[in-house]
Each structure stands twice: as C-alpha cells, then as structure tokens.
Design an enzyme around this catalytic site. Structure first.
Site, mmCIF file in Angstrom:
data_model
loop_
_atom_site.group_PDB
_atom_site.id
_atom_site.type_symbol
_atom_site.label_atom_id
_atom_site.label_comp_id
_atom_site.label_asym_id
_atom_site.label_seq_id
_atom_site.Cartn_x
_atom_site.Cartn_y
_atom_site.Cartn_z
ATOM 1 N N LEU A 125 0.952 -1.221 0.107
ATOM 2 C CA LEU A 125 0.069 -0.082 0.135
ATOM 3 C C LEU A 125 0.842 1.091 0.167
ATOM 4 C CD1 LEU A 125 -2.904 1.256 0.327
ATOM 5 C CD2 LEU A 125 -2.551 1.037 2.996
ATOM 6 N N SER A 132 0.860 7.616 5.675
ATOM 7 C CA SER A 132 -0.278 7.882 6.618
ATOM 8 C C SER A 132 -1.630 8.129 5.637
ATOM 9 C CB SER A 132 -0.051 8.912 7.471
ATOM 10 O OG SER A 132 1.046 8.527 8.623
ATOM 11 N N ILE A 157 8.014 -2.472 1.918
ATOM 12 C CA ILE A 157 7.083 -3.533 1.784
ATOM 13 C C ILE A 157 7.542 -4.862 2.526
ATOM 14 C CG2 ILE A 157 5.729 -5.187 0.190
ATOM 15 C CD1 ILE A 157 4.921 -1.653 0.380
ATOM 16 N N GLU A 363 1.620 -0.354 10.110
ATOM 17 C CA GLU A 363 -0.044 -0.346 9.833
ATOM 18 C C GLU A 363 -0.708 0.906 10.429
ATOM 19 O OE1 GLU A 363 -1.846 -4.346 9.819
ATOM 20 O OE2 GLU A 363 0.251 -5.243 9.609
ATOM 21 N N THR A 365 0.584 4.706 12.254
ATOM 22 C CA THR A 365 1.524 5.177 13.308
ATOM 23 C C THR A 365 0.576 5.404 14.643
ATOM 24 O OG1 THR A 365 1.050 7.428 12.629
ATOM 25 C CG2 THR A 365 2.879 6.425 11.967
ATOM 26 N N SER A 366 1.116 5.470 15.635
ATOM 27 C CA SER A 366 0.381 6.021 16.894
ATOM 28 C C SER A 366 -0.598 6.893 16.618
ATOM 29 C CB SER A 366 1.212 6.232 18.066
ATOM 30 O OG SER A 366 1.748 5.022 18.456
#
Ligand SMILES: Cc1cc2nc3c(=O)[nH]c(=O)nc-3n(C[C@H](O)[C@H](O)[C@H](O)COP(=O)(O)OP(=O)(O)OC[C@H]3O[C@@H](n4cnc5c(N)ncnc54)[C@H](O)[C@@H]3O)c2cc1C
Length: 380
Positions: A125, A132, A157, A363, A365-366
């Site tokens: 992705l 983000s 990736i 997957e 960020t915070s």
C-alpha cells in the site's frame, strides 16, 4: 466472561513456544546481525499450519481464529519479532486481502499455497510520498485490452523481496480520490515487476523490507482483486485485522523483554544483593507486568470480537496503539534494568529495544491510531 484459554488453544500456545525456543532462539542473533531472512523457518511454520491460522481448512488453512493467531504471533515475537512480522504481513495483510475481497476462483488459486507456506505473500500500500495518507497513492493501473498495466513504486514492503504473491493497491481513477483505488494480485516473475532497494533497518532486521517497482507491468484482467474502486475501502478492512497482529507483535516482544529483565534482575548482584530486591527495580517490573497484561486484554478483546464477526475498527486500533506503546516502554525499562549490559548485543534487551519501535509505526502510526479511535468515538 471467560478469561481461560481452551485446551486446544493452550496446546497451540505451547507448541509454538517449543518451536520458537528450539528452532528460532538459537539463530536470532545471527539472523539479526546478517539481516538474514529465515526462509527455512518460515517454510517450517507453513508445514505446522502457522502461515494460515485464520483461514478455513477448505482453503488449506488451520481453521483457527484471531485468538489463536494472536497466540501464535505473540509466542513467535517473544523470541524474534522479525519472524512475527513476516508471518503477520503474509497472513493478515496479503492472504487476508485475497480471502476478504477475492473471487472464489482467486481464493482457490492463491490461499491454499499461501496458507501452507508453499508461497510467501506481501501487501503493498505504502509509497514514497504516501504513507499515513495512503489515499494519495500515485502508482497507477490502466486498462489495456482485457488486462491492466501497472506503473509506479511501493516502499517499505514487508516480505517484498521474498514474496511469490503480491497484493498491490493502485490508482484506477485519478479524479475519484480514495474511491479511485483498486487492488491487484501480481505474481513474482511478471514482466515489468521487480524488487528495488532492500532497506537497512534499525530493528526487525531479519525481516525483509523492500521497494517494489512496476514498469509497464502487464497483468491479466482476472488479477483485479475485489471490485474496481473498492481497493482503499478493502485495505482499511484488511487493516482492522492486521492491526490486531501488530498488537500481538508488540505484546510478544514486550513479554520477551520483560522475561529477560526479570531473569537478569534475579541474577545481577549489586551492593551485596540481587537487584530485584531494590524497590526501584520491583516497581519497574510491576509496571511492566501490569501494562503487558492490559495490552493482552485489549488485544484478546479485539481478536474475540473479530472471531465473532463484529466490526473491530475501534478495538483493533485501541489494541494496536496501546500494545505498541507498552512494548516501547517495556523494552526501554528492560534495557534500564540491565544497566550497561542492556546496551550490549550479548543480551537480548538491546534487540527488543530496537525491534519494538516498528510497532508504533507499521500499519498506521500511533498518531493515526488516535485519529481512527477519535473518529470512531465521535461517530457514536
Ligand atoms: C519495517 C516496516 C515495514 C512496513 N511494512 C509495510 C508493508 O508490508 N506494506 C505497506 O504497505 N507498508 C508497510 N510499511 C509502511 C508503514 O505502514 C508506514 O511507514 C506508515 O504507515 C507511516 O507512513 P510514512 O512512513 O510515510 O510516515 P508519514 O505518513 O510521512 O508520517 C510521518 C509522521 O507524521 C505523522 N502524521 C502523518 N499524518 C498525520 C496526521 N494526519 N495527524 C497527525 N500526525 C500525522 C505520523 O504519525 C508520523 O509521526 C512498513 C514500514 C516499516 C518501517
């Protein structure tokens, strides 16, 4: 409310723990030093059914659910986070995207070989200019006859250089923003598809993080995965499951770091006694154990909801956010408890400290998890 694991789950947990101790632990340091992808171990995990935990037996999977998947990722990551992330990206990103959005034919063609580890999968992705803000992807897929032509690149990736099957999200309608993104399956060896730069990383060094390049890469029409224009929406659904695996990855590494800190605090003597007798060290251990337990409860709740077919956007993000930040705090304290030896590669604390950081980034960020959580809260 039942907090007990079933006998079958306990058996799986102990099987993965034994495997990790026997087959992974002796090699962790060398794989990390050499940035060596543990291909044989991954194939072995496939034979044990651990590369397809969440898929039904009819597609070659183990027929387990997310609870068992969390247990497996946690036990692997407790010994080596690199193995944890390899399995996670393969299973809950690549294979699960095909499982969630694929046609029956695509599922029958790809899932059995992925679930048994015969083939390795990756999920692409992120791009150099869209992380983000994944909706601003630039990699394009243009119709050509009955097929598609891909052009562009993907970055960071996981499994990229080792994957046989790659799920790629690309722009099919430039003006339609996130509704203009679609997913495709690209197989290794397809002309116009190649692996670019392999990243040299701070941590999780035995996992492979690579750039993927598509240059006039022609794929057949049947490789469109899901409905045209639904790629972004499907990717977000995939991440609802994927984030549970990152929570489990953080949980496993936090537990590994805690284990080694507890052990060391009993062995190390200063001022004539074991350092675990000092209240300052005891409080650290108490906070570490408490936070790990809280992370486990959030992660298991998200897994349970997923297994019971609930939407888990909120709970997956909460688990991922909390577990990954706990992992960073726990690994930091594990180094502190080791003193100078925590800074030295002969002890495992140093590697946990480097490896856990990925959990607050991959997957989403915070910061992005907090955004997702707030959005869900405000929707209610
Ligand atoms: C080891 C590794 C493995 C990975 N594996 C994969 C993979 O298999 N497949 C894949 O597709 N991607 C993968 N990624 C990519 C990963 O998902 C992205 O790095 C991540 O989503 C962040 O994107 P970015 O790096 O472009 O950072 P950016 O999006 O540029 O973010 C930079 C900073 O800005 C903050 N920020 C950005 N937007 C906002 C906002 N709206 N509000 C507040 N703060 C914001 C971020 O939180 C961050 O602190 C991997 C990354 C790494 C490092």
């Amino acid at each position: 409310m039942d907090f007990q694991l079933t006998d079958e789950q306990l058996h799986l947990q102990s099987m993965v723990r034994d495997f990790a101790t026997r087959e992974i632990a002796p090699h962790v340091h060398e794989w990390d030093e050499r940035s060596q992808f543990p291909l044989d171990t991954i194939k072995h995990l496939g034979r044990l059914g651990l590369m397809g935990c969440i898929f039904p037996a009819e597609y070659g999977g183990s027929g387990y659910g997310y609870i068992e998947y969390v247990l497996a990722i946690e036990e692997l990551s407790r010994v080596d986070g690199s193995v944890g992330i390899i399995v996670a990206a393969h299973t809950s990103l690549c294979s699960n995207h095909i499982f969630l959005a694929g046609s029956e034919e695509q599922k029958r063609r790809y899932i059995p070989r992925l679930a048994t580890g015969e083939q390795i999968g990756c999920w692409a992705l992120t791009e150099p200019s869209s992380g983000s803000d994944a909706g601003s992807a630039r990699c394009t897929a243009t119709r050509k006859g009955k097929g598609w032509v891909l052009n562009g690149s993907k970055t960071f990736i996981t499994n990229g250089a080792h994957a046989d099957v790659c799920v790629v999200v690309a722009v099919t309608d430039k003006g339609a923003e996130t509704r203009g993104l679609s997913a495709f399956i690209v197989e290794r060896g397809t002309e116009g598809f190649r692996v670019g730069k392999k990243e040299n990383k701070l941590g999780l060094r035995a996992s492979d993080t690579s750039e993927l390049i598509f240059e006039e890469c022609e794929i057949p029409g049947e490789n469109l995965l899901g409905v045209e224009g639904q790629g972004f929406v499907d990717a977000m659904r995939v991440l609802d499951g994927g984030r549970i695996s990152i929570a489990a990855l953080g949980l496993g590494m936090a537990t590994g770091a805690y284990d080694c800190a507890l052990r060391y605090s009993r062995e190390r003597k200063q001022f004539g006694r074991a350092i675990c007798e000092f209240q300052a060290i005891q409080w650290k251990l108490a906070d570490m154990a408490t936070e790990i337990d809280a992370a486990r409860l959030l992660t298991m709740r998200a897994a349970w909801l997923k297994d019971h077919h609930h939407k888990t956007t909120l709970e997956s993000s909460m688990a991922k956010l909390f577990s990954s930040e706990v992992a960073v705090r726990v690994a930091n304290e594990a180094v502190q408890i080791h003193g100078g030896y925590g800074f030295i590669k002969d002890y495992p604390a140093e590697k946990f400290y480097r490896d856990v950081k990925l959990c607050t980034i991959g997957e989403g960020t915070s910061e992005i998890q907090r955004l997702v959580i707030a959005r869900q809260l405000l929707m209610e």
